[in-house]
Scaffold this motif. Structure first.
Motif, PDB file in Angstrom:
ATOM      1  N   ALA B 115       0.843  -1.208   0.000  1.00 32.95           N
ATOM      2  CA  ALA B 115       0.000   0.000   0.000  1.00 32.95           C
ATOM      3  C   ALA B 115       0.875   1.254   0.000  1.00 32.95           C
ATOM      4  O   ALA B 115       0.607   2.221  -0.725  1.00 32.95           O
ATOM      5  N   VAL B 116       1.935   1.197   0.808  1.00 38.84           N
ATOM      6  CA  VAL B 116       2.855   2.339   0.878  1.00 38.84           C
ATOM      7  C   VAL B 116       3.541   2.547  -0.466  1.00 38.84           C
ATOM      8  O   VAL B 116       3.660   3.669  -0.971  1.00 38.84           O
ATOM      9  N   GLU B 117       3.960   1.408  -1.073  1.00 33.41           N
ATOM     10  CA  GLU B 117       4.618   1.496  -2.379  1.00 33.41           C
ATOM     11  C   GLU B 117       3.651   2.042  -3.431  1.00 33.41           C
ATOM     12  O   GLU B 117       4.026   2.822  -4.307  1.00 33.41           O
ATOM     13  N   ALA B 118       2.400   1.597  -3.320  1.00 34.23           N
ATOM     14  CA  ALA B 118       1.396   2.074  -4.278  1.00 34.23           C
ATOM     15  C   ALA B 118       1.201   3.583  -4.119  1.00 34.23           C
ATOM     16  O   ALA B 118       1.068   4.318  -5.109  1.00 34.23           O
ATOM     17  N   ARG B 195      -0.536 -17.881   3.845  1.00 36.62           N
ATOM     18  CA  ARG B 195      -1.115 -18.628   4.970  1.00 36.62           C
ATOM     19  C   ARG B 195      -2.139 -17.777   5.714  1.00 36.62           C
ATOM     20  O   ARG B 195      -2.165 -17.761   6.936  1.00 36.62           O
ATOM     21  N   HIS B 196      -2.914 -17.018   4.954  1.00 38.09           N
ATOM     22  CA  HIS B 196      -3.998 -16.217   5.516  1.00 38.09           C
ATOM     23  C   HIS B 196      -3.495 -15.295   6.626  1.00 38.09           C
ATOM     24  O   HIS B 196      -4.026 -15.264   7.740  1.00 38.09           O
ATOM     25  N   HIS B 197      -2.435 -14.606   6.307  1.00 43.24           N
ATOM     26  CA  HIS B 197      -1.824 -13.747   7.317  1.00 43.24           C
ATOM     27  C   HIS B 197      -2.624 -12.454   7.458  1.00 43.24           C
ATOM     28  O   HIS B 197      -2.591 -11.581   6.597  1.00 43.24           O
ATOM     29  N   LEU B 198      -3.357 -12.354   8.564  1.00 41.97           N
ATOM     30  CA  LEU B 198      -4.155 -11.147   8.836  1.00 41.97           C
ATOM     31  C   LEU B 198      -3.359 -10.208   9.724  1.00 41.97           C
ATOM     32  O   LEU B 198      -2.376 -10.609  10.346  1.00 41.97           O
ATOM     33  N   LEU B 199      -3.775  -8.990   9.759  1.00 43.21           N
ATOM     34  CA  LEU B 199      -3.012  -7.974  10.491  1.00 43.21           C
ATOM     35  C   LEU B 199      -3.730  -7.529  11.753  1.00 43.21           C
ATOM     36  O   LEU B 199      -4.948  -7.359  11.741  1.00 43.21           O
ATOM     37  N   PRO B 200      -2.991  -7.325  12.776  1.00 39.09           N
ATOM     38  CA  PRO B 200      -3.593  -6.662  13.927  1.00 39.09           C
ATOM     39  C   PRO B 200      -3.788  -5.181  13.559  1.00 39.09           C
ATOM     40  O   PRO B 200      -3.082  -4.669  12.693  1.00 39.09           O
ATOM     41  N   LYS B 201      -4.728  -4.565  14.195  1.00 35.89           N
ATOM     42  CA  LYS B 201      -4.935  -3.137  13.913  1.00 35.89           C
ATOM     43  C   LYS B 201      -3.686  -2.367  14.331  1.00 35.89           C
ATOM     44  O   LYS B 201      -3.130  -2.605  15.397  1.00 35.89           O
ATOM     45  N   GLY B 202      -3.226  -1.468  13.474  1.00 32.20           N
ATOM     46  CA  GLY B 202      -2.017  -0.735  13.852  1.00 32.20           C
ATOM     47  C   GLY B 202      -1.684   0.344  12.866  1.00 32.20           C
ATOM     48  O   GLY B 202      -2.432   0.581  11.900  1.00 32.20           O
ATOM     49  N   GLN B 203      -0.616   0.991  13.100  1.00 30.16           N
ATOM     50  CA  GLN B 203      -0.131   1.990  12.154  1.00 30.16           C
ATOM     51  C   GLN B 203       1.380   2.072  12.229  1.00 30.16           C
ATOM     52  O   GLN B 203       1.982   1.685  13.232  1.00 30.16           O
ATOM     53  N   ARG B 204       1.951   2.539  11.171  1.00 32.02           N
ATOM     54  CA  ARG B 204       3.398   2.701  11.182  1.00 32.02           C
ATOM     55  C   ARG B 204       3.760   3.869  10.269  1.00 32.02           C
ATOM     56  O   ARG B 204       3.035   4.191   9.308  1.00 32.02           O
ATOM     57  N   GLN B 205       4.892   4.452  10.582  1.00 32.27           N
ATOM     58  CA  GLN B 205       5.382   5.554   9.780  1.00 32.27           C
ATOM     59  C   GLN B 205       6.431   5.021   8.836  1.00 32.27           C
ATOM     60  O   GLN B 205       7.263   4.210   9.226  1.00 32.27           O
ATOM     61  N   ASP B 206       6.339   5.480   7.609  1.00 32.50           N
ATOM     62  CA  ASP B 206       7.324   5.026   6.624  1.00 32.50           C
ATOM     63  C   ASP B 206       7.826   6.276   5.913  1.00 32.50           C
ATOM     64  O   ASP B 206       7.176   6.795   5.010  1.00 32.50           O
ATOM     65  N   GLY B 207       8.952   6.785   6.339  1.00 31.40           N
ATOM     66  CA  GLY B 207       9.431   8.056   5.798  1.00 31.40           C
ATOM     67  C   GLY B 207       8.438   9.145   6.145  1.00 31.40           C
ATOM     68  O   GLY B 207       8.029   9.282   7.283  1.00 31.40           O
ATOM     69  N   GLY B 208       7.996   9.836   5.119  1.00 32.06           N
ATOM     70  CA  GLY B 208       7.012  10.896   5.346  1.00 32.06           C
ATOM     71  C   GLY B 208       5.582  10.399   5.308  1.00 32.06           C
ATOM     72  O   GLY B 208       4.643  11.184   5.311  1.00 32.06           O
ATOM     73  N   LEU B 209       5.410   9.119   5.246  1.00 37.03           N
ATOM     74  CA  LEU B 209       4.064   8.555   5.084  1.00 37.03           C
ATOM     75  C   LEU B 209       3.588   7.870   6.343  1.00 37.03           C
ATOM     76  O   LEU B 209       4.380   7.362   7.134  1.00 37.03           O
ATOM     77  N   SER B 225      -1.300   8.015   3.977  1.00 35.36           N
ATOM     78  CA  SER B 225      -1.402   9.465   3.804  1.00 35.36           C
ATOM     79  C   SER B 225      -0.082  10.099   4.213  1.00 35.36           C
ATOM     80  O   SER B 225       0.767   9.420   4.795  1.00 35.36           O
ATOM     81  N   PRO B 226       0.101  11.406   3.936  1.00 37.36           N
ATOM     82  CA  PRO B 226       1.299  12.035   4.481  1.00 37.36           C
ATOM     83  C   PRO B 226       1.276  11.927   5.999  1.00 37.36           C
ATOM     84  O   PRO B 226       0.209  12.025   6.622  1.00 37.36           O
ATOM     85  N   HIS B 227       2.403  11.743   6.571  1.00 33.57           N
ATOM     86  CA  HIS B 227       2.482  11.508   8.003  1.00 33.57           C
ATOM     87  C   HIS B 227       1.971  12.697   8.824  1.00 33.57           C
ATOM     88  O   HIS B 227       1.239  12.548   9.787  1.00 33.57           O
ATOM     89  N   ASP B 228       2.356  13.864   8.362  1.00 37.73           N
ATOM     90  CA  ASP B 228       2.003  15.058   9.136  1.00 37.73           C
ATOM     91  C   ASP B 228       0.590  15.552   8.840  1.00 37.73           C
ATOM     92  O   ASP B 228       0.107  16.497   9.425  1.00 37.73           O
ATOM     93  N   SER B 229      -0.062  14.880   7.865  1.00 40.81           N
ATOM     94  CA  SER B 229      -1.415  15.324   7.514  1.00 40.81           C
ATOM     95  C   SER B 229      -2.278  14.114   7.148  1.00 40.81           C
ATOM     96  O   SER B 229      -2.441  13.800   5.975  1.00 40.81           O
ATOM     97  N   PRO B 230      -2.825  13.427   8.144  1.00 40.04           N
ATOM     98  CA  PRO B 230      -3.559  12.175   7.885  1.00 40.04           C
ATOM     99  C   PRO B 230      -4.839  12.382   7.068  1.00 40.04           C
ATOM    100  O   PRO B 230      -5.395  11.422   6.555  1.00 40.04           O
ATOM    101  N   LEU B 231      -5.301  13.606   6.983  1.00 43.44           N
ATOM    102  CA  LEU B 231      -6.451  13.972   6.144  1.00 43.44           C
ATOM    103  C   LEU B 231      -7.805  13.477   6.663  1.00 43.44           C
ATOM    104  O   LEU B 231      -8.797  14.161   6.525  1.00 43.44           O
ATOM    105  N   VAL B 232      -7.837  12.298   7.182  1.00 38.95           N
ATOM    106  CA  VAL B 232      -9.110  11.782   7.723  1.00 38.95           C
ATOM    107  C   VAL B 232      -8.866  11.126   9.064  1.00 38.95           C
ATOM    108  O   VAL B 232      -7.797  10.571   9.278  1.00 38.95           O
ATOM    109  N   PRO B 233      -9.836  11.174   9.951  1.00 37.33           N
ATOM    110  CA  PRO B 233      -9.749  10.330  11.133  1.00 37.33           C
ATOM    111  C   PRO B 233     -10.055   8.897  10.737  1.00 37.33           C
ATOM    112  O   PRO B 233     -10.447   8.624   9.600  1.00 37.33           O
TER     113      PRO B 233
END
Lengths: 172, 240
Positions: B115-118, B195-209, B225-233
């Motif tokens: 998603a980040v790469e996209a 192997r049906h790898h699901l994700l726990p709810k979370g967030q991470r910063q990737d550079g400016g994203l 979204s941009p890190h400093d401006s998530p745009l939506v809750p």
């Protein structure tokens, strides 16, 4: 005890002698006999009925020996390649005095040793020997003739040499 | 008549028929040297027999057929045990392997990295508004049961493109939102990992994203979204 086991037990001393005459070291000989007994037990059911058990046992031993020789030959070459030495255990010749007739016997080629043991020591008929060594009757007779001549020649030559050495010592 | 060498040997070993035997007897009677040679062979044979049979044979119970049979049985058991162990090892390996693979995937792959790469690739891509109908059709075809990316005009965001993508586990899609200032928000949906790898709810910063992610029972989701401006809750996307 079943038929096979009783024949094996009966033939064990002969099989061990034959094995010793082939391998020339007691340890290898017993190893060979053990492998032979194992093959005999495993092959007993598939054996074609009617033939005598004794030559069959000897033929297993002999084939097992020949196969082992081929493997050992390859292994020895490989070992020499790495270590440069022969890696042999004490043989019959080395255990006995050099002019002992058994030491002389051990010098004969394997084919002559095997035929002399089967005929002269174990008293097998030519037919049985032919089965045991898997060679035609004609080959049994010609090989036997050469073996007896070669053995006689060794017996005549070597004691003469050691006598000569003895005489030299006296002169000194 | 002179017998052949083979006939002489056979004479010695008592292998001749009566007629031949008589012939050799007759020959030997007239040729003492040949008779003496045969006598020497006979003595050699007898001496060899005595010497070889006199050699002591150390007791070796391992040669007895009983011992050999026992050893054969033990070997069969060992072989069976080895085979059984191998089956267990292969089975265990497969199970362990799949869990391990999943574990490795989780360790080696940052959550929703695609998603980040996209986002990096497409956030600046030009696009026209995409209709609700188009979006519904796309999700019905490829992401049955997934919640549709919402209208975010309340936040000044417009859907500008929706693209299908391929992953090793199946189709993924991104929906790109953009506001008037050119800031982009990327919604990403994809099948669970290996192997049906699901994700726990979370967030991470990737550079400016900033990548916020979650899963339901069928899909993994991310908002990038941009890190400093998530745009939506998180609210408008339900699970987040």
């Amino acid at each position: 005890m079943n038929e096979l086991d009783s024949v094996i037990v009966d033939q064990l001393p002969s099989l061990r002698r034959f094995a010793l005459s082939l391998t020339r070291t007691p340890y290898d000989a017993d190893d060979l006999v053990q492998g032979t007994v194992e093959k005999a037990i495993l092959g007993w059911q598939q054996r074609q009925r009617g033939g005598a058990v004794r030559p069959w046992l000897f033929s297993i031993l002999y084939r097992h020996f020949i196969d082992g020789q081929r493997r050992a030959g390859r292994f020895k070459k490989l070992m020499q390649l790495f270590s440069g030495d022969e890696g042999e255990t004490a043989t019959l010749e080395q255990q006995l005095e050099e002019d002992h007739s058994l030491a002389l016997f051990a010098r004969l080629p394997e084919q002559q040793r095997s035929i002399l043991v089967l005929v002269s020591v174990e008293g097998m008929s030519y037919q049985e020997v032919s089965e045991a060594l898997d060679i035609p009757m004609g080959t049994v007779m010609s090989r036997l003739s050469r073996a007896r001549q070669a053995y006689r020649q060794l017996l005549e030559e070597v004691p003469a040499q050691s006598n000569a050495k003895g005489r030299l010592r006296v002169i000194r | 008549m002179k017998p052949s060498e083979e006939q002489l040997q056979a004479y010695l070993d008592d292998e001749l028929a009566a007629a031949e035997r008589a012939m050799v007897d007759d020959y030997l009677a007239r040729n003492p040297e040949a008779a003496e040679q045969l006598a020497r062979y006979r003595r050699d044979a007898e001496a060899l027999r005595q010497e070889l049979t006199a050699l002591p044979q150390a007791a070796n119970p391992a040669l007895h057929p009983f011992a050999v049979r026992r050893e054969l049985k033990a070997r069969r058991r060992r072989r069976f045990a080895t085979a059984a162990t191998l089956v267990l090892a292969l089975g265990g390996g497969w199970l362990g392997g799949s869990q391990w693979q999943s574990h490795l995937y989780a360790k080696a792959t940052l959550p929703m990295n695609d998603a980040v790469e996209a986002y990096k690739l497409f956030s600046q891509a030009p696009g026209d508004a995409i209709s609700q109908a188009q979006l519904t059709a796309l999700f019905n075809d490829h992401f049955k049961g997934a919640s549709l990316p919402p209208e975010l005009s309340n936040y000044g965001l417009k859907r500008v493109s929706a693209e299908l993508m391929a992953t090793a586990e199946g189709p993924a899609a991104m929906v790109l939102y953009r506001n008037d200032e050119g800031q982009a928000l990327l919604y990403f949906i994809r099948p669970p990992g290996p192997r049906h790898h699901l994700l726990p709810k979370g967030q991470r910063q990737d550079g400016g994203l900033l990548a916020r992610y979650w899963s339901d029972s069928d899909f993994n989701y991310a908002l990038v979204s941009p890190h400093d401006s998530p745009l939506v809750p998180s609210g408008p996307f339900g699970s987040i």
